[in-house]
Design a protein around this motif. Sequence first.
Motif, PDB file in Angstrom:
ATOM      1  N   TYR A  31       0.814  -1.219   0.000  1.00 32.99           N
ATOM      2  CA  TYR A  31       0.000   0.000   0.000  1.00 32.99           C
ATOM      3  C   TYR A  31       0.848   1.269   0.000  1.00 32.99           C
ATOM      4  CZ  TYR A  31      -3.922  -3.046   0.566  1.00 32.99           C
ATOM      5  OH  TYR A  31      -4.866  -4.025   0.347  1.00 32.99           O
ATOM      6  N   PHE A  35       3.574   5.345  -3.519  1.00 36.77           N
ATOM      7  CA  PHE A  35       3.320   6.665  -2.943  1.00 36.77           C
ATOM      8  C   PHE A  35       3.359   6.567  -1.423  1.00 36.77           C
ATOM      9  CE2 PHE A  35       0.869   6.338  -6.900  1.00 36.77           C
ATOM     10  CZ  PHE A  35       1.454   7.348  -7.631  1.00 36.77           C
ATOM     11  N   ASP A  36       4.078   7.475  -0.800  1.00 40.21           N
ATOM     12  CA  ASP A  36       4.187   7.461   0.661  1.00 40.21           C
ATOM     13  C   ASP A  36       2.952   8.003   1.360  1.00 40.21           C
ATOM     14  OD1 ASP A  36       6.714   6.423   0.435  1.00 40.21           O
ATOM     15  OD2 ASP A  36       7.732   8.335   0.772  1.00 40.21           O
ATOM     16  N   ASP A  37       2.208   8.859   0.684  1.00 42.68           N
ATOM     17  CA  ASP A  37       1.106   9.542   1.359  1.00 42.68           C
ATOM     18  C   ASP A  37      -0.258   9.329   0.699  1.00 42.68           C
ATOM     19  OD1 ASP A  37       1.653  10.964  -0.906  1.00 42.68           O
ATOM     20  OD2 ASP A  37       1.807  12.902   0.074  1.00 42.68           O
ATOM     21  N   ASN A  38      -0.351   8.378  -0.221  1.00 42.86           N
ATOM     22  CA  ASN A  38      -1.626   8.102  -0.885  1.00 42.86           C
ATOM     23  C   ASN A  38      -1.944   6.617  -0.716  1.00 42.86           C
ATOM     24  OD1 ASN A  38      -3.907   8.299  -2.430  1.00 42.86           O
ATOM     25  ND2 ASN A  38      -2.835   8.228  -4.376  1.00 42.86           N
ATOM     26  N   TYR A  39      -2.610   6.280   0.364  1.00 38.47           N
ATOM     27  CA  TYR A  39      -2.902   4.885   0.669  1.00 38.47           C
ATOM     28  C   TYR A  39      -4.319   4.767   1.204  1.00 38.47           C
ATOM     29  CZ  TYR A  39      -1.549   6.747   5.196  1.00 38.47           C
ATOM     30  OH  TYR A  39      -1.450   7.521   6.323  1.00 38.47           O
ATOM     31  N   ASP A  40      -4.839   3.563   1.149  1.00 37.36           N
ATOM     32  CA  ASP A  40      -6.175   3.257   1.645  1.00 37.36           C
ATOM     33  C   ASP A  40      -6.056   2.867   3.120  1.00 37.36           C
ATOM     34  OD1 ASP A  40      -8.500   1.797   2.433  1.00 37.36           O
ATOM     35  OD2 ASP A  40      -8.984   1.429   0.337  1.00 37.36           O
TER      36      ASP A  40
END
Length: 70
Positions: A31, A35-40
């Motif tokens: 996840y 991207f480090d800051d775009n996760y579910d």
Amino acid sequence: MRNEDRDGDQFHSPANLAKSIVIEAAELLEYFQWFDDNYDLQHVKEELADVIVYSQNLLDKLGLDPDESE
């Protein structure tokens, strides 16, 4: 259904539990792969819970107390 109801403890050797921790941690890492800051957040919570459960199972199997670990 609980693990005891399925007789799942037969598969919970320390080695199998350690492998499961790594597998679940890899699923958690997916996840954050691109991207480090775009996760579910819901999926992250689910995978993190799996890591915690397997870790606690391994502690129990080895008779370890996490508060006494060095």
